[in-house]
Design a protein around this motif. Structure first.
Motif, short mmCIF file in Angstrom:
data_model
loop_
_atom_site.label_atom_id
_atom_site.label_comp_id
_atom_site.label_asym_id
_atom_site.label_seq_id
_atom_site.Cartn_x
_atom_site.Cartn_y
_atom_site.Cartn_z
N THR A 40 -20.58 18.63 -0.29
CA THR A 40 -21.62 19.63 -0.03
C THR A 40 -21.01 20.79 0.75
O THR A 40 -21.28 21.96 0.47
CB THR A 40 -22.77 18.99 0.79
OG1 THR A 40 -23.21 17.82 0.13
CG2 THR A 40 -23.93 19.96 0.96
N GLN A 58 -19.58 7.16 -1.77
CA GLN A 58 -18.54 7.09 -2.80
C GLN A 58 -18.90 7.82 -4.09
O GLN A 58 -18.69 7.33 -5.19
CB GLN A 58 -18.18 5.64 -3.09
CG GLN A 58 -17.74 4.96 -1.79
CD GLN A 58 -16.92 3.75 -2.02
OE1 GLN A 58 -17.41 2.75 -2.52
NE2 GLN A 58 -15.65 3.82 -1.67
N THR A 59 -19.43 9.00 -3.89
CA THR A 59 -19.76 9.87 -5.02
C THR A 59 -18.49 10.47 -5.62
O THR A 59 -18.29 10.43 -6.83
CB THR A 59 -20.72 10.98 -4.55
OG1 THR A 59 -21.94 10.36 -4.12
CG2 THR A 59 -21.03 11.97 -5.66
N ASP A 144 -28.35 20.21 11.28
CA ASP A 144 -29.78 20.48 11.05
C ASP A 144 -30.63 19.25 11.30
O ASP A 144 -31.85 19.33 11.44
CB ASP A 144 -29.98 20.98 9.61
CG ASP A 144 -29.43 20.01 8.58
OD1 ASP A 144 -30.22 19.36 7.88
OD2 ASP A 144 -28.19 19.89 8.47
#
Ligand SMILES: Nc1nc2c(ncn2[C@@H]2O[C@H](COP(=O)(O)OP(=O)(O)OP(=O)(O)O)[C@@H](O)[C@H]2O)c(=O)[nH]1
Ligand SMILES: [Mg+2]
Length: 318
Positions: A40, A58-59, A144
């Motif tokens: 990201t 684990q993407t 955030d």
């Protein structure tokens, strides 16, 4: 084929020939535990979605290179699989990719979340980082989600954990403080040439990104362990002669017959969902209409079979 994108307007004009003496460039490894937001963050920094992301650990399985270019320098990012204990040959491959990258870069960005507890996973990474001579920037991500006070506490915790060059808090999701992160990276990079042409975005072939977009939807739509046993192969990708439409055929490989049934779903509903959602990403990437056909195949134990790992794009010797 390299993917080229709209680089940030204005920043790249009059770049190379005017003032090369002050130009900074180099390679930055993005490492960390699974799911901390490495991919990201990389997408946010380059301003384009190249690496797939999901809430499942684990993407990322392969190293993904992207390029950020501005008038002050060029940063080549290397996104890596999350560092984790390997459970099979695919896991061993992923660990090797992540740890191998550490020795090939000018700078390391270690991504962590804003916590005050340094667990066994982080300790293991600190031990790996002690072995490399390159400066290390700790990036505290997902700010955030916590209060400012907790961010300060996390910074203190990491300050005491090891000798890091800098600690930078950011939100990869909404982009807060990422401009400061770019400044910090440029500060630590050496003076050097522009390695890539200013509109190069990534080393990933379009076919590879297409396969990844399908795997991303499998990760997002399917439950727990099933997507971890999935690989995706693009069998063909062809633009029609009249133009504007690309026909893509792809196969989802899974490990069991029962998984195949779940991936296809009732009257093909799950496969349709995966197809529809991934097609949006493809159309954005390729700037064309996509006609996508998906198949599902079972290959038992592919994650522990050397030849199949290679067939599906996980080459341990690269
Ligand atoms: N709230 C919040 N969520 C984030 C932030 N950055 C990433 N995430 C979420 O965290 C999850 C994991 O993000 P990824 O970018 O896939 O994480 P990764 O570190 O690349 O994970 P692996 O490839 O599995 O190692 C996704 O659901 C993201 O949307 C952030 O700054 N704030
Ligand atoms: Mg990732």
């Amino acid at each position: 084929m390299m993917v080229r994108g709209d680089h940030r307007k204005g920043e790249t004009q009059n770049m190379v020939d005017t003032n090369m003496k002050n130009y900074k460039s180099g390679f930055v490894a993005i490492i960390g535990r699974p799911n901390v937001g490495k991919s990201t963050l990389m997408n946010q920094l380059i301003g384009q979605k190249i690496a797939i992301t999901s809430s499942k650990a684990q993407t990322t399985r392969n190293r993904i290179q992207t390029v950020y270019t501005c008038d002050r320098g060029q940063i080549v990012f290397l996104d890596t699989p999350g560092i984790n204990r390997a459970k099979n040959k695919l896991g061993e491959y992923m660990l090797k990719v992540a740890e191998g990258t550490l020795n090939e870069v000018d700078l390391v960005m270690w991504i962590v979340e804003a916590t005050t507890f340094i667990g066994a996973g982080e300790r293991y990474i600190i031990d790996q980082l002690k072995r490399v001579k390159t400066p290390i920037i700790v990036v505290i991500n997902k700010i955030d989600k916590v209060s400012d006070e907790d961010v300060f506490k996390a910074i203190d915790t990491y300050k005491n954990a090891c000798d890091f060059a800098e600690i930078v808090p950011v939100s990869a999701l909404n982009g807060s403080n990422t401009d400061e992160l770019i400044d910090t990276l440029l500060k630590y990079l050496p003076y050097g040439p522009q390695y890539y042409d200013e509109d190069t975005i990534t080393d990933q072939p379009e076919r590879q990104i297409v396969a990844e977009l399908i795997r991303e939807q499998a990760l997002r739509q399917l439950d727990k362990e099933i997507p971890h046993g999935i690989a995706v192969v693009v069998d063909s990708m062809k633009e029609r002669t009249e133009g504007g439409i690309i026909d893509i055929n792809a196969t989802i490989i899974c490990e069991r017959d029962s998984h195949k049934g779940i991936i296809i779903g009732k009257q093909g509903s799950m496969l349709k969902k995966i197809g529809t959602h991934s097609r949006y990403g493809m159309e954005r990437l390729l700037d064309a209409k996509v006609n996508l056909k998906l198949w599902v195949k079972v290959k038992k134990d592919w994650r522990d079979t050397d030849t199949l790992l290679k067939n599906f794009g996980y080459h341990a010797d690269e």
